[in-house]
Motif scaffolding. Structure first.
Motif, PDB file in Angstrom:
ATOM      1  N   LYS A   9      87.050 -33.761 105.929  1.00  0.00           N
ATOM      2  CA  LYS A   9      87.069 -34.412 104.616  1.00  0.00           C
ATOM      3  C   LYS A   9      86.100 -35.580 104.629  1.00  0.00           C
ATOM      4  N   TYR A  10      85.379 -35.718 103.522  1.00  0.00           N
ATOM      5  CA  TYR A  10      84.399 -36.791 103.375  1.00  0.00           C
ATOM      6  C   TYR A  10      84.634 -37.529 102.069  1.00  0.00           C
ATOM      7  N   VAL A  11      84.448 -38.851 102.111  1.00  0.00           N
ATOM      8  CA  VAL A  11      84.385 -39.645 100.894  1.00  0.00           C
ATOM      9  C   VAL A  11      82.936 -39.569 100.441  1.00  0.00           C
ATOM     10  N   VAL A  12      82.723 -39.083  99.224  1.00  0.00           N
ATOM     11  CA  VAL A  12      81.372 -38.886  98.700  1.00  0.00           C
ATOM     12  C   VAL A  12      81.035 -40.036  97.748  1.00  0.00           C
ATOM     13  N   PHE A  13      79.832 -40.574  97.922  1.00  0.00           N
ATOM     14  CA  PHE A  13      79.359 -41.641  97.048  1.00  0.00           C
ATOM     15  C   PHE A  13      77.908 -41.382  96.699  1.00  0.00           C
ATOM     16  N   LYS A  14      77.426 -42.151  95.713  1.00  0.00           N
ATOM     17  CA  LYS A  14      76.064 -41.953  95.224  1.00  0.00           C
ATOM     18  C   LYS A  14      75.235 -43.211  95.423  1.00  0.00           C
ATOM     19  N   ILE A  15      73.975 -42.998  95.807  1.00  0.00           N
ATOM     20  CA  ILE A  15      72.951 -44.041  95.781  1.00  0.00           C
ATOM     21  C   ILE A  15      71.747 -43.378  95.141  1.00  0.00           C
ATOM     22  N   ASP A  16      71.238 -43.987  94.080  1.00  0.00           N
ATOM     23  CA  ASP A  16      70.230 -43.337  93.226  1.00  0.00           C
ATOM     24  C   ASP A  16      70.815 -42.012  92.765  1.00  0.00           C
ATOM     25  N   ASN A  17      70.089 -40.924  92.922  1.00  0.00           N
ATOM     26  CA  ASN A  17      70.593 -39.623  92.483  1.00  0.00           C
ATOM     27  C   ASN A  17      71.027 -38.759  93.660  1.00  0.00           C
ATOM     28  N   GLU A  18      71.209 -39.372  94.819  1.00  0.00           N
ATOM     29  CA  GLU A  18      71.588 -38.623  96.018  1.00  0.00           C
ATOM     30  C   GLU A  18      73.059 -38.840  96.338  1.00  0.00           C
ATOM     31  N   TYR A  19      73.669 -37.769  96.849  1.00  0.00           N
ATOM     32  CA  TYR A  19      75.058 -37.845  97.286  1.00  0.00           C
ATOM     33  C   TYR A  19      75.110 -38.029  98.800  1.00  0.00           C
ATOM     34  N   TYR A  20      75.998 -38.915  99.238  1.00  0.00           N
ATOM     35  CA  TYR A  20      76.194 -39.193 100.654  1.00  0.00           C
ATOM     36  C   TYR A  20      77.678 -39.024 100.962  1.00  0.00           C
ATOM     37  N   GLY A  21      77.971 -38.717 102.215  1.00  0.00           N
ATOM     38  CA  GLY A  21      79.359 -38.571 102.614  1.00  0.00           C
ATOM     39  C   GLY A  21      79.649 -39.319 103.899  1.00  0.00           C
ATOM     40  N   ILE A  22      80.863 -39.897 103.966  1.00  0.00           N
ATOM     41  CA  ILE A  22      81.359 -40.572 105.167  1.00  0.00           C
ATOM     42  C   ILE A  22      82.664 -39.884 105.538  1.00  0.00           C
ATOM     43  N   ASP A  23      82.835 -39.596 106.818  1.00  0.00           N
ATOM     44  CA  ASP A  23      84.078 -39.006 107.309  1.00  0.00           C
ATOM     45  C   ASP A  23      85.255 -39.860 106.834  1.00  0.00           C
ATOM     46  N   ILE A  24      86.225 -39.227 106.206  1.00  0.00           N
ATOM     47  CA  ILE A  24      87.359 -39.958 105.625  1.00  0.00           C
ATOM     48  C   ILE A  24      88.163 -40.709 106.690  1.00  0.00           C
ATOM     49  N   ASN A  25      88.084 -40.275 107.937  1.00  0.00           N
ATOM     50  CA  ASN A  25      88.812 -40.954 109.006  1.00  0.00           C
ATOM     51  C   ASN A  25      88.300 -42.369 109.250  1.00  0.00           C
ATOM     52  N   ASN A  26      87.089 -42.677 108.785  1.00  0.00           N
ATOM     53  CA  ASN A  26      86.533 -44.022 108.935  1.00  0.00           C
ATOM     54  C   ASN A  26      86.795 -44.906 107.722  1.00  0.00           C
ATOM     55  N   VAL A  27      87.301 -44.332 106.615  1.00  0.00           N
ATOM     56  CA  VAL A  27      87.431 -45.069 105.358  1.00  0.00           C
ATOM     57  C   VAL A  27      88.840 -45.630 105.201  1.00  0.00           C
ATOM     58  N   LYS A  28      88.911 -46.927 104.929  1.00  0.00           N
ATOM     59  CA  LYS A  28      90.202 -47.579 104.698  1.00  0.00           C
ATOM     60  C   LYS A  28      90.531 -47.624 103.210  1.00  0.00           C
ATOM     61  N   SER A  29      89.554 -48.045 102.392  1.00  0.00           N
ATOM     62  CA  SER A  29      89.799 -48.153 100.953  1.00  0.00           C
ATOM     63  C   SER A  29      88.468 -48.210 100.201  1.00  0.00           C
ATOM     64  N   ILE A  30      88.567 -48.085  98.895  1.00  0.00           N
ATOM     65  CA  ILE A  30      87.398 -48.232  98.012  1.00  0.00           C
ATOM     66  C   ILE A  30      87.749 -49.339  97.027  1.00  0.00           C
ATOM     67  N   GLU A  31      86.908 -50.353  96.981  1.00  0.00           N
ATOM     68  CA  GLU A  31      87.195 -51.557  96.199  1.00  0.00           C
ATOM     69  C   GLU A  31      86.161 -51.760  95.095  1.00  0.00           C
ATOM     70  N   ARG A  32      86.612 -52.421  94.028  1.00  0.00           N
ATOM     71  CA  ARG A  32      85.673 -52.850  92.981  1.00  0.00           C
ATOM     72  C   ARG A  32      84.843 -54.015  93.519  1.00  0.00           C
ATOM     73  N   ILE A  33      83.730 -54.260  92.851  1.00  0.00           N
ATOM     74  CA  ILE A  33      82.840 -55.352  93.248  1.00  0.00           C
ATOM     75  C   ILE A  33      83.539 -56.695  93.063  1.00  0.00           C
ATOM     76  N   GLN A  34      83.324 -57.585  93.993  1.00  0.00           N
ATOM     77  CA  GLN A  34      83.815 -58.954  93.895  1.00  0.00           C
ATOM     78  C   GLN A  34      82.719 -59.901  94.377  1.00  0.00           C
ATOM     79  N   ASP A  35      82.979 -61.190  94.269  1.00  0.00           N
ATOM     80  CA  ASP A  35      81.971 -62.181  94.655  1.00  0.00           C
ATOM     81  C   ASP A  35      81.708 -62.135  96.156  1.00  0.00           C
ATOM     82  N   PHE A  36      80.437 -62.253  96.509  1.00  0.00           N
ATOM     83  CA  PHE A  36      80.012 -62.296  97.906  1.00  0.00           C
ATOM     84  C   PHE A  36      79.701 -63.729  98.286  1.00  0.00           C
ATOM     85  N   THR A  37      79.962 -64.064  99.533  1.00  0.00           N
ATOM     86  CA  THR A  37      79.515 -65.336 100.088  1.00  0.00           C
ATOM     87  C   THR A  37      78.381 -65.008 101.045  1.00  0.00           C
ATOM     88  N   ARG A  38      77.217 -65.572 100.788  1.00  0.00           N
ATOM     89  CA  ARG A  38      76.044 -65.305 101.629  1.00  0.00           C
ATOM     90  C   ARG A  38      76.270 -65.868 103.031  1.00  0.00           C
TER      91      ARG A  38
END
Length: 151
Positions: A9-38
């Motif tokens: 199983k893979y979590v599929v995401f998009k960058i530009d018009n390409e689809y990428y997948g990450i093994d679901i065993n490495n994924v903890k959660s998917i979050e909305r954007i929040q403020d970053f501290t540089r």
């Protein structure tokens, strides 16, 4: 042929018009954007850190990591929280779409072409319903030495 076998199983995401997948065993959660501290002196592809339920998590901008054109964040942008070697990292992507299963026989070896994304980052190319999904090697994308300095 790829070393991927069986059905994964893979979590599929998009960058530009390409689809990428990450093994679901490495994924903890998917979050909305929040403020970053540089973070001073961090590699350019490290967007910064976020506070995720009391934990400080470094965030990598995958567009910058893959040397793609920067893009403004929008309502579809997501941070995929992954665990790699006991380190929690956020991956900034254009959008996250779904979880899919890909049989090992539907995964080809990565191409021997160096263009935008280093072939070192690719585990294989998955094929499903006529779509190609670039299966990334999350450990190589993250680059542990750089991230350990930030976290």
């Amino acid at each position: 042929m790829s070393s991927i076998s069986g059905e994964t199983k893979y979590v599929v995401f998009k960058i530009d018009n390409e689809y990428y997948g990450i093994d679901i065993n490495n994924v903890k959660s998917i979050e909305r954007i929040q403020d970053f501290t540089r973070v001073p002196n961090a590699p350019p592809y490290v967007k910064g850190v976020i506070n995720l339920r009391g934990e400080v998590v470094p965030v990598i901008d995958l567009r910058m990591r893959f040397e793609l054109t920067p893009r403004e964040l929008d309502s579809n942008s997501r941070i995929i929280i992954v665990f790699v070697n006991e380190i929690q990292i956020g991956l900034l992507v254009d959008s996250s779409s779904e979880v899919i299963e890909i049989n090992g026989e539907d995964v080809d070896s990565p191409p021997i072409v160096k263009e935008n994304i280093s072939e070192d980052f690719i585990n294989g190319i998955g094929k499903q319903n006529g779509n190609l999904i670039i299966l990334i090697d999350i450990e190589k994308v993250i680059g542990h030495k750089e991230i350990e300095q930030v976290s």
